[in-house]
Enzyme design. Structure first.
Site, PDB file in Angstrom:
ATOM      1  CD  GLU A  78     -19.997 -38.973 -31.618  1.00 15.64           C
ATOM      2  OE1 GLU A  78     -20.025 -39.042 -30.371  1.00 15.64           O
ATOM      3  OE2 GLU A  78     -19.092 -39.475 -32.288  1.00 15.64           O
ATOM      4  CG  HIS A 137     -12.655 -45.598 -32.530  1.00 17.81           C
ATOM      5  ND1 HIS A 137     -11.997 -45.194 -31.393  1.00 17.81           N
ATOM      6  CD2 HIS A 137     -13.747 -44.798 -32.637  1.00 17.81           C
ATOM      7  CE1 HIS A 137     -12.665 -44.191 -30.833  1.00 17.81           C
ATOM      8  NE2 HIS A 137     -13.726 -43.936 -31.571  1.00 17.81           N
TER       9      HIS A 137
END
Length: 857
Positions: free
Chosen positions: A410, A501
């Site tokens: 992140e 993703h």
């Protein structure tokens, strides 16, 4: 920019919204009032370059952002404009040296044809299987005028009605009027007759077919407590949606961490209360340092950061999964915060210690993580609006989402957000997500090996999010993405149409091959059918070099529209700049990309293995008190020894500083000075390498700052008393930082060795924090205590005032561990810090100490 970047669901990293800018001449004049002379020089050089390209006065540029690079360089991102409007995706990244001269330029040029003045009316779709790039492809033309048919508010209303007619705005929506190049993928002439499934990434090129006057609309809405985030390109004349993508990015003292056991964490003392605020990592930001806060179950649709975690002692957490419905502040509730702080510390340290990159933006701006978001929330996300991260406790699918690779993932979104800003759709979106997977695994490798040093070692598992999954299955397998049943292992012409993703998979595999190499057996998970040259199993170059190459490409060469083919070219260029045009590292990049069907394979024979000169140990930033000794050291590898050294202070050569270590007595005037070294080898064609810059902080006498002298031992025995023969560089041990350290013990016989230093702690200090890096290895067997290291604080008479810690052979571990202690109780005293190692009559135990620091505030 207000959007979430997460690990699991589809998302987008949108471009920053900026106001329209004036022409080049006006831009240079405007900035001349507000920038330094080096930036003014850059503006002039850019204006001259555009004039040489034949661009008219309507084609201009503006500086989007600037941040530090390695070796004292500066990285500037420049956006292209037409008649004051940004041209979406048309930009360049300029790297300049300490003198302001351009070192490299990476360009995504999409302005060609904008000054033709006509309008291309056709908006028909393009069949990439049939279209071929001609030798002289016709130029696309701009919109007939730049006057929109409706306002920005009307554009926002149209988009909001389309994406969430019953929703409410979580963040204020924005609409930027710009020029949008409508592009198509077309074949090169050489690939005209290839079947679709035979296409390589280099067989296609992106061409601009037409330009549209458009609004770039960002809506961050909530419907039924669920976030609905979209980025939309809306034709400013017809209201047609030209492009649209989802903009929600998710991931699916001493602290007792859920995933890492007992770990050292940096906290601060406020009166008699400890708080999870690390002021040694990052400055400014919301809390003045790196912090962990308690969201306390605030809704994930609009989470509150809450307040910083506090505790009456400096021992935190119980190391267990959060009990749903329980307290978020007791030991069980603190564990989520320990997970977060440990991950955040290691993310910061990996990039700073290895690459010289400070925090997320390179400018050392502090960030924070809020834990306990919502209830049983199975996700975590990075939010660029606050440059921070929110973590859920997990629910049906996951445990707490604070594993170290997820936090590294992140926070790597934050680095992308501050640098290349890869658009989170299509191939660039896959690369954006892949960069976060790469960053997460490199942070994991660094932390698993003690979280110290200037290189990224081996030690990661190449599986993203395995620890957080209740079923034990990772979110992604970097070495073979298709193991999840959805992700491709290699590039294809349809990869831009799948979720980012999934489209990240091939680049993840490329990075694995670049670092670890491949396997020649077709039944292996590490095999690639695209590797057809010799040897069949390509050779990897290791985590450290692979990460340096990738990070350099990301921060100095990638543009927001970089795709797989462009990434290959720019990663290869980064490898060549770092290690040489024909180096083994450059060969490995070509082979790693070939292994995922991006470019052709090459033979490894003939690469100049190990010929490049590189910096192996970077100078470290330090803090000292006025009158103390400041030392900076650099290490090099490769090339031809012996090496010669030139040290620089604030970009100017330091006369007489010609060794690997530069030491001097610091004065208040040295505060804020930066130091770097240029290393030359002894080859006939001299090779050079320049270190990153290190900053010296000097505290005035009586105020805060470093209280110990020569805590890193780089100035030999200066400042230390006792068995000073233990200080130096010895075979069998390595430094935590720099070249020297103190090696107590290691004798394998009955012996006692002592190191001490007297230090004054001002009565006016609000805090006094001691830290040191300690490595313990032993030949003893079992957990019984035989050999010890006792750390104490004594008065001038030698009386022990307090025992800080006792370590033994039972505490042996690989790598260094950083130990932290609060010495605020000794304010107003001159005390002696004492390290005493005692061994019994057999089997050695080594206690290796480095980077001893006592900071007062």
């Amino acid at each position: 920019m207000n959007l979430r970047k997460t690990l699991i669901s589809a998302s987008i990293a949108a471009l920053p919204v900026m106001a329209a800018m004036p022409t080049q001449a006006a831009t240079a004049s405007l900035n001349a009032q507000n920038t330094d002379t080096k930036t003014q020089s850059l503006l002039t050089q850019l204006a001259q370059r555009d004039a040489q390209l034949g661009l008219g006065s309507d084609s201009n540029f503006r500086i989007a952002n600037q941040h530090p690079g390695t070796g004292g360089n500066k990285i500037t991102r420049v956006e292209h404009t037409y008649k004051g409007l940004r041209v979406f995706g048309s930009e360049e990244i300029v790297v300049t040296d300490t003198g302001g001269e351009i070192v490299s330029v990476s360009v995504a040029e999409k302005r060609a044809g904008l000054e033709a003045g006509a309008n291309l009316a056709s908006t028909e779709s393009v069949n990439t299987a049939q279209r071929v790039v001609a030798k002289a492809a016709p130029q696309a033309t701009p919109p007939a005028n730049i006057k929109p048919a409706f306002s920005a508010d009307a554009a926002i209303a149209r988009v909001a009605k389309q994406v969430a007619p019953t929703g409410e705005h979580r963040w204020p929506p924005t609409a930027e009027l710009l020029i949008y190049p409508v592009t198509a993928s077309v074949r090169t002439a050489e690939a005209a007759d290839k079947a679709d499934d035979e296409l390589n990434a280099l067989d296609l090129e992106e061409v601009v077919e037409r330009y549209a006057l458009a609004y770039y609309v960002k809506t961050r809405m909530v419907v039924d407590r669920k976030p609905v985030y979209y980025d939309t390109i809306l034709d400013a004349r017809t209201g047609e949606v030209i492009a649209q993508w989802r903009a929600l990015q998710t991931v699916v003292g001493t602290g007792n961490s859920q995933y890492n056991g007992a770990v050292p964490i940096n906290t601060s003392l406020n009166g008699s209360t400890y708080q999870m605020l690390d002021t040694t990592r990052g400055t400014g930001g919301k809390f003045g340092g790196m912090a962990i806060t308690n969201a306390n179950h605030s809704s994930q649709q609009n989470p509150s950061s809450g307040s910083i975690y506090t505790n009456s002692t400096n021992t935190w957490g119980d190391g267990k999964q959060y009990i749903s419905g329980g307290s978020t502040t007791n030991a069980n509730g603190q564990t989520a915060a320990v997970n977060a702080l440990w991950g955040l510390m290691n993310t910061y340290d990996t990039n700073k210690n290895v690459l010289g990159w400070k925090s997320l933006d390179g400018n050392n701006t502090a960030t924070y993580i809020a834990v306990h978001v919502d209830n049983a929330y199975d996700n975590a996300f990075f939010d660029p609006s606050c440059k921070c991260m929110y973590i859920g406790d997990g629910g049906q699918s996951f445990y707490n989402l604070g594993s170290i690779d997820v936090i590294g993932h992140e926070m790597s979104h934050g680095i992308t957000d501050a640098t290349s800003n890869l658009v989170y759709a299509g191939e660039s979106g896959g690369l954006n997500e892949s960069n976060s997977d790469i960053g997460g695994d490199m942070v994991e490798a660094y932390a698993r090996n003690g979280g110290t040093g200037t290189v990224v070692p081996a030690g990661n598992d190449w599986m993203t999010g395995k620890e957080i999954a209740r079923n034990g299955q990772p979110l992604r397998w970097m070495y073979k993405p298709s193991k999840d049943g959805r992700s491709p292992d290699a590039w294809s012409s349809t990869i831009k149409n799948i979720d980012v993703h999934l489209s990240s998979g091939p680049n993840n595999r490329m990075f694995y091959f670049l670092s670890q190499g491949s396997n020649a057996s077709s039944g292996s998970d590490y095999y690639s059918k695209y590797l057809t040259k010799s040897p069949a199993a390509m050779t990897g170059i290791g985590n450290d070099k692979a990460y340096r190459i990738w990070f350099k490409a990301l921060t100095t060469k990638f543009t927001s529209s970089t795709n797989y083919a462009d990434a290959r070219a720019k990663v290869l260029l980064a490898a060549q700049e770092l290690y040489g045009a024909s180096s083994k590292e450059a060969i490995a990049v070509q082979r790693a990309y070939a292994a995922i069907n991006v470019g052709s394979d090459v033979d490894e024979a003939g690469s100049s293995s190990g010929s490049g000169l590189s910096i192996s140990t970077q100078p470290a930033s330090i803090s000292v008190a006025a009158g103390a000794t400041a030392s900076f050291s650099v290490g090099a590898s490769g090339g031809t020894a012996p090496y010669s050294y030139i040290w620089y202070r604030n970009g100017a050569v330091i006369a007489g500083a010609s060794s690997a270590t530069y030491s001097f007595t610091a004065t208040q005037a040295d505060n804020g000075a930066t130091f770097k070294a240029l290393v030359r080898d002894a080859s006939s064609t001299t090779k050079t390498a320049t270190s990153s810059e290190a900053t010296l902080t000097v505290a005035a006498a009586g105020s805060g700052g470093e209280r110990l002298t020569n805590g890193g031992f780089e100035s030999g025995t200066t400042g230390w008393a006792g068995d000073t023969g233990t200080i130096g560089t010895f075979s069998g041990q390595t430094a935590y930082e720099g070249q020297r350290y103190a090696w107590l013990g290691g004798n394998g016989k009955r012996a006692t060795e002592t190191l001490t230093q007297s230090v004054a702690i001002p009565s006016s200090a609000s805090s006094a924090k001691l830290s040191f890096a300690l490595h313990i290895d032993t030949a003893e067997v079992g957990q019984a205590t035989y050999d010890t290291l006792v750390v104490t604080v004594k008065n001038s008479a030698g009386t022990v005032l307090g025992t800080l810690a006792t370590y033994s052979n039972a505490n042996a571990a690989s790598g260094y561990q950083v130990r932290n202690f609060d010495l605020s109780a000794y304010r107003g005293q001159t005390v002696t810090l004492s390290f005493v190692a005692t061994e019994d009559s057999a089997q050695q135990t080594s206690f290796v100490i480095d980077k001893v620091s006592l900071i007062t505030q």
